[in-house]
Design a protein around this motif. Sequence first.
Motif, PDB file in Angstrom:
ATOM      1  N   PRO A 122      -2.275  33.261  28.280  1.00  0.00           N
ATOM      2  CA  PRO A 122      -1.026  33.237  27.645  1.00  0.00           C
ATOM      3  C   PRO A 122      -1.834  33.869  26.236  1.00  0.00           C
ATOM      4  O   PRO A 122      -2.689  33.465  25.736  1.00  0.00           O
ATOM      5  CB  PRO A 122      -0.479  31.947  27.286  1.00  0.00           C
ATOM      6  N   ALA A 123      -1.039  35.050  25.957  1.00  0.00           N
ATOM      7  CA  ALA A 123      -1.558  35.574  24.391  1.00  0.00           C
ATOM      8  C   ALA A 123      -1.472  34.889  23.325  1.00  0.00           C
ATOM      9  O   ALA A 123      -2.171  34.856  22.433  1.00  0.00           O
ATOM     10  CB  ALA A 123      -0.546  36.779  24.209  1.00  0.00           C
ATOM     11  N   LYS A 124      -0.374  33.933  23.377  1.00  0.00           N
ATOM     12  CA  LYS A 124      -0.089  32.869  22.139  1.00  0.00           C
ATOM     13  C   LYS A 124      -1.323  32.148  21.903  1.00  0.00           C
ATOM     14  O   LYS A 124      -1.811  31.901  21.081  1.00  0.00           O
ATOM     15  CB  LYS A 124       1.035  32.205  22.566  1.00  0.00           C
ATOM     16  N   LEU A 144     -12.770  38.011   4.750  1.00  0.00           N
ATOM     17  CA  LEU A 144     -11.668  38.929   4.865  1.00  0.00           C
ATOM     18  C   LEU A 144     -11.785  40.134   5.567  1.00  0.00           C
ATOM     19  O   LEU A 144     -10.714  40.650   6.540  1.00  0.00           O
ATOM     20  CB  LEU A 144     -11.778  39.639   3.185  1.00  0.00           C
ATOM     21  N   PHE A 145     -13.063  40.777   5.999  1.00  0.00           N
ATOM     22  CA  PHE A 145     -13.113  42.079   6.947  1.00  0.00           C
ATOM     23  C   PHE A 145     -13.110  41.537   8.337  1.00  0.00           C
ATOM     24  O   PHE A 145     -12.311  42.223   9.195  1.00  0.00           O
ATOM     25  CB  PHE A 145     -14.376  42.606   6.529  1.00  0.00           C
ATOM     26  N   LEU A 146     -13.612  40.207   8.604  1.00  0.00           N
ATOM     27  CA  LEU A 146     -13.411  39.701  10.021  1.00  0.00           C
ATOM     28  C   LEU A 146     -12.126  39.591  10.402  1.00  0.00           C
ATOM     29  O   LEU A 146     -11.583  40.053  11.393  1.00  0.00           O
ATOM     30  CB  LEU A 146     -14.110  38.235   9.846  1.00  0.00           C
ATOM     31  N   ARG A 147     -11.204  38.867   9.273  1.00  0.00           N
ATOM     32  CA  ARG A 147      -9.812  38.472   9.539  1.00  0.00           C
ATOM     33  C   ARG A 147      -9.277  39.911   9.671  1.00  0.00           C
ATOM     34  O   ARG A 147      -7.976  40.150  10.380  1.00  0.00           O
ATOM     35  CB  ARG A 147      -9.153  37.725   8.688  1.00  0.00           C
ATOM     36  N   SER A 148      -9.622  40.873   8.964  1.00  0.00           N
ATOM     37  CA  SER A 148      -8.986  42.348   9.131  1.00  0.00           C
ATOM     38  C   SER A 148      -9.003  42.976  10.422  1.00  0.00           C
ATOM     39  O   SER A 148      -8.194  43.393  11.084  1.00  0.00           O
ATOM     40  CB  SER A 148      -9.420  43.357   8.099  1.00  0.00           C
ATOM     41  N   TYR A 149     -10.370  42.664  11.032  1.00  0.00           N
ATOM     42  CA  TYR A 149     -10.485  43.180  12.444  1.00  0.00           C
ATOM     43  C   TYR A 149      -9.508  42.376  13.426  1.00  0.00           C
ATOM     44  O   TYR A 149      -9.162  43.196  14.242  1.00  0.00           O
ATOM     45  CB  TYR A 149     -12.057  42.873  12.689  1.00  0.00           C
ATOM     46  N   LEU A 150      -9.605  41.267  13.354  1.00  0.00           N
ATOM     47  CA  LEU A 150      -8.662  40.448  14.056  1.00  0.00           C
ATOM     48  C   LEU A 150      -7.209  40.904  14.033  1.00  0.00           C
ATOM     49  O   LEU A 150      -6.599  40.999  15.101  1.00  0.00           O
ATOM     50  CB  LEU A 150      -8.585  38.866  13.612  1.00  0.00           C
ATOM     51  N   ALA A 151      -7.027  41.178  12.680  1.00  0.00           N
ATOM     52  CA  ALA A 151      -5.501  41.464  12.591  1.00  0.00           C
ATOM     53  C   ALA A 151      -5.156  43.311  13.142  1.00  0.00           C
ATOM     54  O   ALA A 151      -4.200  43.459  13.991  1.00  0.00           O
ATOM     55  CB  ALA A 151      -4.982  41.908  11.313  1.00  0.00           C
ATOM     56  N   GLN A 152      -6.380  43.929  13.211  1.00  0.00           N
ATOM     57  CA  GLN A 152      -6.399  45.224  13.898  1.00  0.00           C
ATOM     58  C   GLN A 152      -6.298  45.176  15.293  1.00  0.00           C
ATOM     59  O   GLN A 152      -5.244  45.932  15.882  1.00  0.00           O
ATOM     60  CB  GLN A 152      -7.541  46.046  13.205  1.00  0.00           C
ATOM     61  N   ILE A 153      -7.110  44.225  15.982  1.00  0.00           N
ATOM     62  CA  ILE A 153      -7.134  44.162  17.427  1.00  0.00           C
ATOM     63  C   ILE A 153      -5.694  43.542  17.985  1.00  0.00           C
ATOM     64  O   ILE A 153      -5.517  43.755  19.150  1.00  0.00           O
ATOM     65  CB  ILE A 153      -8.416  43.436  17.969  1.00  0.00           C
ATOM     66  N   SER A 154      -5.120  42.688  17.257  1.00  0.00           N
ATOM     67  CA  SER A 154      -4.305  42.154  17.711  1.00  0.00           C
ATOM     68  C   SER A 154      -2.747  42.705  17.673  1.00  0.00           C
ATOM     69  O   SER A 154      -1.693  42.294  18.059  1.00  0.00           O
ATOM     70  CB  SER A 154      -3.939  40.577  17.036  1.00  0.00           C
ATOM     71  N   ARG A 155      -2.733  43.931  16.600  1.00  0.00           N
ATOM     72  CA  ARG A 155      -1.512  44.296  16.359  1.00  0.00           C
ATOM     73  C   ARG A 155      -0.566  44.767  17.474  1.00  0.00           C
ATOM     74  O   ARG A 155       0.576  44.732  17.405  1.00  0.00           O
ATOM     75  CB  ARG A 155      -1.731  45.539  15.451  1.00  0.00           C
ATOM     76  N   ASP A 156      -1.024  45.216  18.685  1.00  0.00           N
ATOM     77  CA  ASP A 156      -0.453  45.709  19.577  1.00  0.00           C
ATOM     78  C   ASP A 156      -0.225  44.670  20.799  1.00  0.00           C
ATOM     79  O   ASP A 156       0.293  44.861  21.840  1.00  0.00           O
ATOM     80  CB  ASP A 156      -0.895  46.954  20.408  1.00  0.00           C
ATOM     81  N   LYS A 157      -0.701  43.602  20.592  1.00  0.00           N
ATOM     82  CA  LYS A 157      -0.671  42.373  21.515  1.00  0.00           C
ATOM     83  C   LYS A 157       0.427  41.273  21.014  1.00  0.00           C
ATOM     84  O   LYS A 157       0.164  40.033  21.536  1.00  0.00           O
ATOM     85  CB  LYS A 157      -1.902  41.867  21.805  1.00  0.00           C
TER      86      LYS A 157
END
Length: 339
Positions: A122-124, A144-157
């Motif tokens: 499950p994506a959740k 901050l940059f690590l979490r920015s990366y997480l936000a980037q890779i998760s945006r379409d999911k």
Amino acid sequence: MLLIGAEDEEKWLAEGIAGIQHNAFYLHRALDSNNLRDALKYSAQMLSELRTSKLSPQKYYELYMRAFDELRILEMFFKDESKHGVSVVDLYELVQHAGNILPRLYLLCTVGSVYIKSKEAPAKELLQDLVEMCHGVQHPIRGLFLRSYLAQISRDKLLDIGSDYEGDADTVMDAVEFILENFTEMNKLWVRMQLEGPGRVREKREKERSALQELVGKNLHVLSQIEGVDLEIYKETVLPRVLEQVVNCKDDLSQYYLMDCIIQVFPDDYHLQTLEMLLAACPQVQPTVDIKTVLSRLMDRLSKYAASSADVLTEFLQVEAFTKLSNAIEKVNQLLFSP
């Protein structure tokens, strides 16, 4: 003295880029030969360059983008099980053995992106796993940059209505919770940057922080674009949680930027229906925050909205929007100019 510091920083940046390029060379060779073991080894060594504490946020961003480009290539390799012969489930476990926590979490986010797309879990659950694991990096800039990366890779999911990942009216809240948690932690890290280094360079540090504000604000942009975030969810969950973070962080730069960001990214009708809540937060910010400019921008946006149609104007009059705005400005003035 400042010139020497700038020269040193350019040298450190050049060394970091050289380290990334050196390991990326061997990473590409490993990918070309479908050697998963070496790919993980050299990608971890490459990502270790992001552990530096010597660079300003702007220079760190340059280094981060070099690594980011390589991670895109690595993700394509992870997607193709025929090349490395390891299931995405096993791969998700395998990358958690990387030595240092920062490379480990970048690799985990990269494999996590592939894992979510595979729909084998499950994506959740995966998104919650990733956002919690990122607590392991508490250095302000690196985190901050690590979490920015997480936000980037998760945006379409995200679990949005009509998305490929279980999105419906009930699961949209899972996406909202994920973004709000990542936003809250990113804002905390961003605020903590003001405490880094000696107090005499505060002005320079604030300029550096201003350059990174959009990393935090992107979370609010994503929230505003989620189809399932209707007025009720915005009113009951999104706005209260964001305003809570704004008020509690007690940081004038963060408060000003986030209040303005709220006004700019969310729909006019949402502002109209939550006006009292938004205005109630204004007197609670730091005295140094230019809240009058924020209120002026809100009034300007709502005035244009009111002029858009007769029905909207009627709604304005029903909720007494102009009166509430006027009273809020008067209250702020009283706080600013009271003896």
